[in-house]
Design a protein around this motif. Structure first.
Motif, PDB file in Angstrom:
ATOM      1  N   VAL A  15       0.831  -1.210   0.000  1.00  0.00           N
ATOM      2  CA  VAL A  15       0.000   0.000   0.000  1.00  0.00           C
ATOM      3  C   VAL A  15       0.862   1.256   0.000  1.00  0.00           C
ATOM      4  CG1 VAL A  15      -1.676   1.340   1.330  1.00  0.00           C
ATOM      5  CG2 VAL A  15      -1.980  -1.130   1.072  1.00  0.00           C
ATOM      6  N   ARG A  19       1.711   4.488  -3.372  1.00  0.00           N
ATOM      7  CA  ARG A  19       0.834   5.478  -2.730  1.00  0.00           C
ATOM      8  C   ARG A  19      -0.105   6.163  -3.715  1.00  0.00           C
ATOM      9  NH1 ARG A  19       5.324   6.224   0.898  1.00  0.00           N
ATOM     10  NH2 ARG A  19       6.412   7.474  -0.682  1.00  0.00           N
ATOM     11  N   THR A  22      -2.751   3.811  -4.871  1.00  0.00           N
ATOM     12  CA  THR A  22      -3.601   3.487  -3.725  1.00  0.00           C
ATOM     13  C   THR A  22      -4.594   4.611  -3.450  1.00  0.00           C
ATOM     14  OG1 THR A  22      -1.904   2.104  -2.686  1.00  0.00           O
ATOM     15  CG2 THR A  22      -3.619   2.994  -1.252  1.00  0.00           C
ATOM     16  N   THR A 192      -5.364  -1.928  -9.633  1.00  0.00           N
ATOM     17  CA  THR A 192      -4.375  -1.458  -8.669  1.00  0.00           C
ATOM     18  C   THR A 192      -3.494  -2.608  -8.190  1.00  0.00           C
ATOM     19  OG1 THR A 192      -5.931   0.255  -7.929  1.00  0.00           O
ATOM     20  CG2 THR A 192      -4.084  -0.256  -6.480  1.00  0.00           C
ATOM     21  N   GLU A 224      -4.214  -6.528   0.778  1.00  0.00           N
ATOM     22  CA  GLU A 224      -4.144  -5.182   0.215  1.00  0.00           C
ATOM     23  C   GLU A 224      -5.474  -4.805  -0.442  1.00  0.00           C
ATOM     24  OE1 GLU A 224      -1.660  -2.586  -3.123  1.00  0.00           O
ATOM     25  OE2 GLU A 224      -1.076  -4.646  -2.677  1.00  0.00           O
ATOM     26  N   LEU A 228      -8.004  -1.774   0.585  1.00  0.00           N
ATOM     27  CA  LEU A 228      -8.516  -0.754  -0.342  1.00  0.00           C
ATOM     28  C   LEU A 228     -10.037  -0.684  -0.291  1.00  0.00           C
ATOM     29  CD1 LEU A 228      -6.218  -1.366  -3.458  1.00  0.00           C
ATOM     30  CD2 LEU A 228      -6.055   0.469  -1.778  1.00  0.00           C
TER      31      LEU A 228
END
Length: 299
Positions: A15, A19, A22, A192, A224, A228
């Motif tokens: 993460v 950045r 994210t 992502t 992850e 999110l």
């Protein structure tokens, strides 16, 4: 325990390393969830408003003028014995005339030239909670209309059915928009995670060569994706809450809508938890989808 700490640390590292992607993924996910939330809030408040109005709706059972006292008492007993009836109040012809004169004093002179009281006696009926839907009220009114001595059964049928129809349309729209935007959220999170996988593909290959299992490699990316989805859904609730309070403040400030703000409600806590859990699930789904495609690409 050490393995769990490692997996969590890897998820946090993914993460923080990505950045920009994210932040974009969380912001876009929050926006899509907020769009769904607007429809859900509209549905919840319309449903609450419909239930509130249904409690205030009363059915008027008008009686024929030539009824004997015994027949009127029989109709009264029959109505009170009906399971669909919550309460029954008798309004005599004299009381109906007095109520009309109190409510419409400017028009009361219209009845003076008729000689006798033209208003019929009636029963004011409030239906039980389970019988206040538009279909149930229609069936009850049709059944009551056939009782001997009953001249007419009236209630605000068009208003009840129109409100029920609006609620159904909002419900369908919320489902359709929710499905479309949920698919969009899964796609955003999947892209992502796919970027993170490609940026660390050499590290993933090394882990595979030294004997790490596929599950061990995939779990950080699943975590992850869940993070999110969690952040996106939580942020969307914060946005919705702020917008809701602002809207209610504006409604409260407008004198023409005095008291309307008290009818508006935000999502209950249980529903907020459900929405966050849905965000977690969609995040995991997006990660799982990207992991499948990444595995196919490597194969």
């Amino acid at each position: 325990m050490r393995r769990l700490v490692y997996l969590l640390r890897e998820a946090v590292a993914n993460v923080l390393t990505n950045r920009t992607t994210t932040v974009v993924a969380v912001a876009t996910t929050a926006f899509t969830f907020a769009c769904v939330g607007v429809f859900l809030l509209l549905y919840v408040n319309l449903k609450t408003l419909a239930s509130s109005l249904e409690q205030d709706i009363q059915v008027m059972v008008y009686l024929q003028d030539d009824l004997t006292e015994q027949t009127r008492s029989e109709i009264d007993l029959q109505l009170k014995a009906d399971r669909a009836v919550g309460s029954v109040t008798f309004v005599s012809k004299e009381q109906a005339l007095a109520d009309f004169q109190n409510q419409f004093p400017a028009e009361s002179h219209l009845l003076q030239g008729l000689g006798q009281n033209p208003l019929p006696a009636s029963f004011v009926v409030t239906l039980a909670v389970e019988s206040r839907s538009s279909d149930a009220m229609r069936r009850w009114a049709h059944r009551t209309q056939s009782i001997p001595g009953v001249a007419q059964v009236q209630y605000n049928q068009e208003w009840v059915e129109a409100l029920a129809g609006i609620v159904r349309y909002i419900e369908v729209a919320a489902i359709i928009v929710g499905l479309i935007l949920s698919a969009a959220s899964v796609t955003i999170i999947a892209n992502t995670i796919r970027l993170a996988l490609y940026s660390r593909r050499e590290e993933i290959e090394i882990l595979g060569l030294i004997g790490a299992s596929a599950t061990f490699i995939r779990v950080p990316y699943l975590l992850e994706g869940a993070a999110l989805g969690f952040l996106g859904s939580t942020l969307s609730l914060a946005i919705l809450k702020a917008g809701f309070e602002l809207f209610r403040h504006e409604i409260r400030s407008a004198s023409r809508f005095l008291g309307v703000d008290a009818l508006l409600t935000f999502f209950p806590f249980q529903m907020c938890v459900v929405l966050v859990c849905v965000g977690l699930f969609l995040g995991c789904a997006g990660s799982f989808l990207s992991l499948l495609r990444f595995g196919e690409g490597r194969a």
